[in-house]
Design a protein around this motif. Structure first.
Motif: not given
Length: 373
Positions: A45, A58, A67
């Protein structure tokens, strides 16, 4: 134009589609467009800005609602005109099942238009695949077609005629957007001649890996016959990460030893070194089928460097699709047209190097600009 690109990974040098997306966005930025890059299934990330382009990575976003919501907010705040999904189903799930990707994309689009670049479709079109892979491919196909029915897709591209045919068979129109090479050209002013100083030696370059099911013994025997007919000896060079192709090279090294050919297994190299090798070789070799050469960044890179390329896979790629082999002075199929191949080994012809990236970026923008849906 403002474009948000979504892909699986943007890990530099480790993901072909991620590298493609980074290079395409960099060219678009040079052309005056604004790009945002978002990876949703990356190894880390992270967030960075490169040449004014926002890059957000991500880990396992699709299984994490927080997220997912964060990414949707970042896209909404950035207000893109287009969202471009760089599609490889295995980028989003280990078995290529996109059941979680479908609602995520629907929630991201907002007022933007949706573009899809199909780098891959589903597995299962190739008749020789195992029953297990055909079942998996059937599930992938159902999920992808369901997603396309739910998404409001305004523009669709792919890199090759097979995927274009398959999508058309299911009622979807995709235009061809050619790939550009994954190795930048170090020098665009190389001479338009074969570079071998030894007129009786031909250097064959195998960039990166080969397929795990590559027909290596048949390929080597075919090269032997062509070299014998042309009265030349061969030097084989492998360069780049080898991955699934590693087991093949013990066979190749033994074959080269038996026939007194040179063989160099170089492994990972810098982009500059691989570009230099592409400038110096006589012929490039790919383990792709000629009808799928358009989806190979390695084939595109060799062609951009002026190398004629031989595709070595000949297994049928689809029961329904009848490919136009489209053999040219730049692209050959190893087990077809012996006369042309013998001439290539006898008198290899290079072409003037030319990068495709600027024209591909221009073609993409023109296509999106003229989309009416």
């Amino acid at each position: 134009m403002r474009i948000t690109f979504i892909c699986g990974s943007l890990n530099p040098g480790q993901d072909g589609v991620g590298d493609y997306t980074r290079r395409l966005a960099a060219q678009l930025a040079l052309d005056g467009h604004d790009c945002q890059l978002i990876a949703i299934n990356d190894v880390v990330g992270d967030e960075e800005t490169a040449d004014g382009t926002q890059i957000i990575r991500f880990k396992q976003l699709l299984s994490n609602p927080e997220k997912s919501q964060q990414a949707q907010q970042l896209i909404a705040q950035w207000q893109p005109e287009w969202i471009s999904l760089q599609f490889v189903c295995f980028s989003f799930h280990p078995k290529g099942f996109i059941h979680r990707l479908t609602p995520f994309i629907q929630q991201c689009v907002g007022t933007a238009k949706l573009h899809i670049m199909f780098h891959e479709l589903w597995v299962g079109e190739q008749p020789s695949l195992s029953f297990k892979h055909k079942v998996m491919g059937g599930i992938q196909r159902q999920l992808i077609l369901k997603a396309l029915r739910g998404w409001q897709v305004s523009a669709m591209h792919t890199s090759n005629a097979l995927y274009q045919f398959v999508l058309s068979h299911h009622g979807y129109s995709a235009s061809i957007l050619p790939l550009f090479g994954n190795i930048p050209i170090e020098t665009e002013n190389e001479p338009n001649v074969a570079p071998s100083l030894d007129s009786k030696k031909r250097t064959l370059l195998f960039p990166f890996s080969q397929r795990h099911d590559w027909n290596v013994s048949e390929t080597m025997e075919r090269f032997r016959d062509l070299a014998h007919a042309a009265g030349v000896r061969l030097k084989l060079i492998q360069a780049g990460q080898i991955r699934a192709g590693s087991p093949h090279w013990s066979t190749i090294q033994e074959f080269c030893k038996t026939h007194e050919w040179e063989c160099e297994l170089l492994g990972p190299q810098t982009e500059q070194s691989i570009s230099k090798l592409m400038h110096e070789a006589d012929i490039g070799v790919s383990s792709a089928h000629i009808a799928l050469a358009g989806k190979s960044g390695a084939v595109a890179a060799m062609q951009e460097h002026g190398l004629p390329v031989i595709c070595t896979i000949t297994d049928p790629i689809s029961r329904r699709f009848k490919p136009d082999l489209n053999q040219t002075d730049e692209l050959y199929s190893l087990f077809d047209d012996t006369t042309r191949l013998e001439y290539l080994f006898s008198s290899p012809k290079r072409f003037a190097p030319k990068a495709r990236l600027p024209s591909v970026a221009k073609q993409l923008i023109e296509s999106l600009s003229t989309s009416t849906t």
